[in-house]
Design an enzyme around this catalytic site. Structure first.
Site, PDB file in Angstrom:
ATOM      1  N   HIS A  70       0.316 -11.038  -8.917  1.00 14.03           N
ATOM      2  CA  HIS A  70      -1.100 -10.632  -8.470  1.00 14.03           C
ATOM      3  C   HIS A  70      -1.855 -10.389  -9.543  1.00 14.03           C
ATOM      4  O   HIS A  70      -1.266 -10.013 -10.752  1.00 14.03           O
ATOM      5  CB  HIS A  70      -1.096  -9.340  -7.530  1.00 14.03           C
ATOM      6  CG  HIS A  70      -0.119  -8.291  -8.185  1.00 14.03           C
ATOM      7  ND1 HIS A  70      -0.727  -7.178  -8.986  1.00 14.03           N
ATOM      8  CD2 HIS A  70       1.108  -8.042  -8.147  1.00 14.03           C
ATOM      9  CE1 HIS A  70       0.304  -6.567  -9.212  1.00 14.03           C
ATOM     10  NE2 HIS A  70       1.499  -6.756  -9.031  1.00 14.03           N
ATOM     11  N   ASP A  72      -4.738  -8.141  -9.505  1.00  7.85           N
ATOM     12  CA  ASP A  72      -5.109  -7.092  -9.419  1.00  7.85           C
ATOM     13  C   ASP A  72      -4.258  -5.961  -9.758  1.00  7.85           C
ATOM     14  O   ASP A  72      -3.023  -6.134  -9.923  1.00  7.85           O
ATOM     15  CB  ASP A  72      -5.412  -6.987  -7.856  1.00  7.85           C
ATOM     16  CG  ASP A  72      -4.325  -6.923  -6.983  1.00  7.85           C
ATOM     17  OD1 ASP A  72      -3.495  -7.538  -7.204  1.00  7.85           O
ATOM     18  OD2 ASP A  72      -4.248  -6.023  -6.019  1.00  7.85           O
ATOM     19  N   ASP A 103       2.305  -4.567 -15.049  1.00  9.52           N
ATOM     20  CA  ASP A 103       2.379  -4.724 -13.519  1.00  9.52           C
ATOM     21  C   ASP A 103       0.974  -5.441 -13.162  1.00  9.52           C
ATOM     22  O   ASP A 103      -0.128  -4.844 -12.853  1.00  9.52           O
ATOM     23  CB  ASP A 103       2.372  -3.463 -12.734  1.00  9.52           C
ATOM     24  CG  ASP A 103       2.609  -3.601 -11.242  1.00  9.52           C
ATOM     25  OD1 ASP A 103       2.892  -4.764 -10.736  1.00  9.52           O
ATOM     26  OD2 ASP A 103       2.451  -2.405 -10.447  1.00  9.52           O
ATOM     27  N   GLU A 137      -2.522  -7.738  -3.986  1.00 10.37           N
ATOM     28  CA  GLU A 137      -1.236  -7.032  -3.820  1.00 10.37           C
ATOM     29  C   GLU A 137      -1.266  -5.450  -4.058  1.00 10.37           C
ATOM     30  O   GLU A 137      -0.402  -4.679  -3.204  1.00 10.37           O
ATOM     31  CB  GLU A 137      -0.253  -7.635  -4.744  1.00 10.37           C
ATOM     32  CG  GLU A 137       1.220  -7.354  -4.513  1.00 10.37           C
ATOM     33  CD  GLU A 137       1.695  -6.169  -4.879  1.00 10.37           C
ATOM     34  OE1 GLU A 137       2.997  -5.785  -4.512  1.00 10.37           O
ATOM     35  OE2 GLU A 137       1.277  -5.358  -5.841  1.00 10.37           O
ATOM     36  N   GLU A 138      -2.039  -4.937  -4.753  1.00  7.35           N
ATOM     37  CA  GLU A 138      -2.159  -3.547  -4.865  1.00  7.35           C
ATOM     38  C   GLU A 138      -2.786  -2.770  -3.931  1.00  7.35           C
ATOM     39  O   GLU A 138      -3.125  -1.624  -3.923  1.00  7.35           O
ATOM     40  CB  GLU A 138      -2.678  -3.136  -6.263  1.00  7.35           C
ATOM     41  CG  GLU A 138      -1.797  -3.578  -7.504  1.00  7.35           C
ATOM     42  CD  GLU A 138      -0.571  -3.046  -7.799  1.00  7.35           C
ATOM     43  OE1 GLU A 138      -0.139  -2.330  -6.676  1.00  7.35           O
ATOM     44  OE2 GLU A 138       0.300  -3.188  -8.568  1.00  7.35           O
ATOM     45  N   GLU A 166       7.084  -9.379 -10.501  1.00 12.44           N
ATOM     46  CA  GLU A 166       7.105  -7.942 -10.459  1.00 12.44           C
ATOM     47  C   GLU A 166       8.021  -7.193 -11.557  1.00 12.44           C
ATOM     48  O   GLU A 166       9.142  -7.810 -11.975  1.00 12.44           O
ATOM     49  CB  GLU A 166       7.689  -7.417  -9.043  1.00 12.44           C
ATOM     50  CG  GLU A 166       6.667  -7.572  -7.833  1.00 12.44           C
ATOM     51  CD  GLU A 166       5.198  -6.929  -7.982  1.00 12.44           C
ATOM     52  OE1 GLU A 166       5.292  -6.068  -8.795  1.00 12.44           O
ATOM     53  OE2 GLU A 166       4.451  -7.215  -7.085  1.00 12.44           O
ATOM     54  N   HIS A 354       1.919   1.801 -12.994  1.00  6.09           N
ATOM     55  CA  HIS A 354       0.741   2.556 -12.317  1.00  6.09           C
ATOM     56  C   HIS A 354       0.548   4.115 -13.111  1.00  6.09           C
ATOM     57  O   HIS A 354      -0.078   4.931 -12.431  1.00  6.09           O
ATOM     58  CB  HIS A 354       1.361   3.015 -10.905  1.00  6.09           C
ATOM     59  CG  HIS A 354       1.285   1.881  -9.978  1.00  6.09           C
ATOM     60  ND1 HIS A 354       1.315   1.913  -8.720  1.00  6.09           N
ATOM     61  CD2 HIS A 354       1.400   0.513 -10.155  1.00  6.09           C
ATOM     62  CE1 HIS A 354       1.285   0.628  -8.026  1.00  6.09           C
ATOM     63  NE2 HIS A 354       1.211  -0.235  -9.058  1.00  6.09           N
TER      64      HIS A 354
END
Length: 381
Positions: A70, A72, A103, A137-138, A166, A354
């Site tokens: 991903h 995003d 990520d 995805e997020e 990931e 994150h």
């Protein structure tokens, strides 16, 4: 500066907060087209998805390996807490900082450069190579990978191998591969009573719920299996009452979640919960309502060609013996598993995902690319 690092920094510099792709996929597609990929953009709502394929010389007989991920990222949070701007990739003390560094923009950069190097070294490879990228995805994950998978299903496309980039590693690059994920089934249970003065209790719904709650907590839902721990039932929220100490509540609401293994199914878990409520004399639609939300089925890839190829590549590049794991939350692997028998997640350390000051050690970037390259040479050459 390595080519992989330069591309990672270029991707991090694009503020692709979900579901905004911010041009990341266009950048990647431009590079892939230069080495023979046919690129297709699939949009849904605000989400941008990319499906790019390079067919091998023997595509009919060769295997298809997909790099999935991903573009995003999650919001950066309080900007003043970052030591450097989150969308200005910054190298400091042997580390690359920026939102998406692990990520998962470094994985994406490593995918692309590994593919470029593989095509240059093996222009007549027999197997095929593809990219499946999303910008959802997020977020809610409703317009991203799941839509691409549905699109591929309508065309009868089957994937042989899929590596999801990931961040799976722990202390050492390559120490952990994710060969599956638990499913996630949430429920909102509302038990009805009658609000009244606490000195003259009518029907307290908390008391009605208490014995069922005790049973739900004590129940062994399954014992897991070789790859998964036992299914877990957990409460996230309970709400009842009006805030006064002399009023019984009219209802109690409980939010809960099953993280379940392949030893159970969503349907059997639902049936067992309803059976417990029935056994305690609660009638659906009268004494209670229960709303369900299934956000992901479990998936599992037993040890096989893909996991073995990754383990061998990791061992060669890092000297680390990788272990298989199914821990963590849901991932887009749950969608890809519908059309692919072997789905493995592998990427850099997940220690800063994150978080403020998300980062990746600079000396992990080239080995990550090299691992992906070695897998390609083992499986689709």
């Amino acid at each position: 500066m390595s080519i992989t690092l330069a591309l990672a920094e270029e991707l991090i510099a694009r503020a692709s907060v979900t579901p905004n792709d911010a041009g990341c996929q266009a950048l990647i597609a431009t590079r892939l087209k230069q080495v023979g990929f046919v690129c297709e953009t699939i949009t849904a709502g605000e989400t941008t998805n990319l499906w790019a394929v390079r067919r091998g010389a023997a595509a009919e007989a060769g295997k298809l390996l997909v790099f999935a991920g991903h573009t995003d990222v999650v919001p950066p949070g309080p900007l003043h807490e970052w030591l450097s701007p989150p969308f200005t990739p910054t190298q400091r003390d042997g580390t690359l900082y920026g939102r998406g560094a692990v990520d998962m923009k470094t994985s994406l950069a490593a995918f692309v450069v590994a593919a470029e190097e593989f095509v240059a070294a093996h222009p007549t490879h027999t197997g095929s190579l593809a990219f499946l990228l999303t910008s959802d995805e997020e977020g809610p994950a409703t317009d991203g990978t799941v839509k691409v998978v549905e699109h591929l299903q309508t065309r009868g496309e089957r994937l042989d191998y899929c590596i999801v980039g990931e961040p799976t590693s722990g202390k050492q690059l390559g120490d952990t591969l994710k060969n599956g994920r638990r499913g996630s089934l949430s429920g909102t249970l509302t038990v009805f009573g009658r609000q009244g003065h606490i000195a003259y209790p009518q029907c307290n719904p908390v008391h009605l719920l208490a014995p069922v709650l005790a049973q739900l907590v004590a129940t062994e839902w399954d014992r897991g299996n070789e790859y998964f721990p036992p299914t877990s039932w957990q409460i996230s929220n309970i709400h009842a009452g009006v805030g006064a100490t002399n009023v019984t509540p009219g209802e109690v609401i409980v939010d809960f979640n099953f993280r379940f293994s392949t030893a159970s199914t969503a349907d059997t878990l639902k049936q067992r919960v309803h059976a417990m409520l029935d056994a305690h004399g609660l009638k659906e639609g009268q004494e209670y309502t229960l709303d369900w939300q299934l956000s992901g089925e479990p998936f599992l890839t037993p040890s096989g060609a893909l996991s073995n190829a990754l383990m061998q590549a990791i061992q060669h590049e890092t000297g680390v013996q990788a272990k298989l794991s199914t821990t963590g939350g849901t991932s887009d692997g749950r969608f890809i598993a519908r059309i692919c028998d072997q789905v493995i997640e592998f990427g850099p350390s997940n220690e800063s995902i994150h978080q403020i000051n998300e980062s990746i050690p600079l000396n992990h970037i080239e080995p990550l690319k090299n691992i992906y390259f070695r897998v390609l040479t083992q499986l689709i050459i």
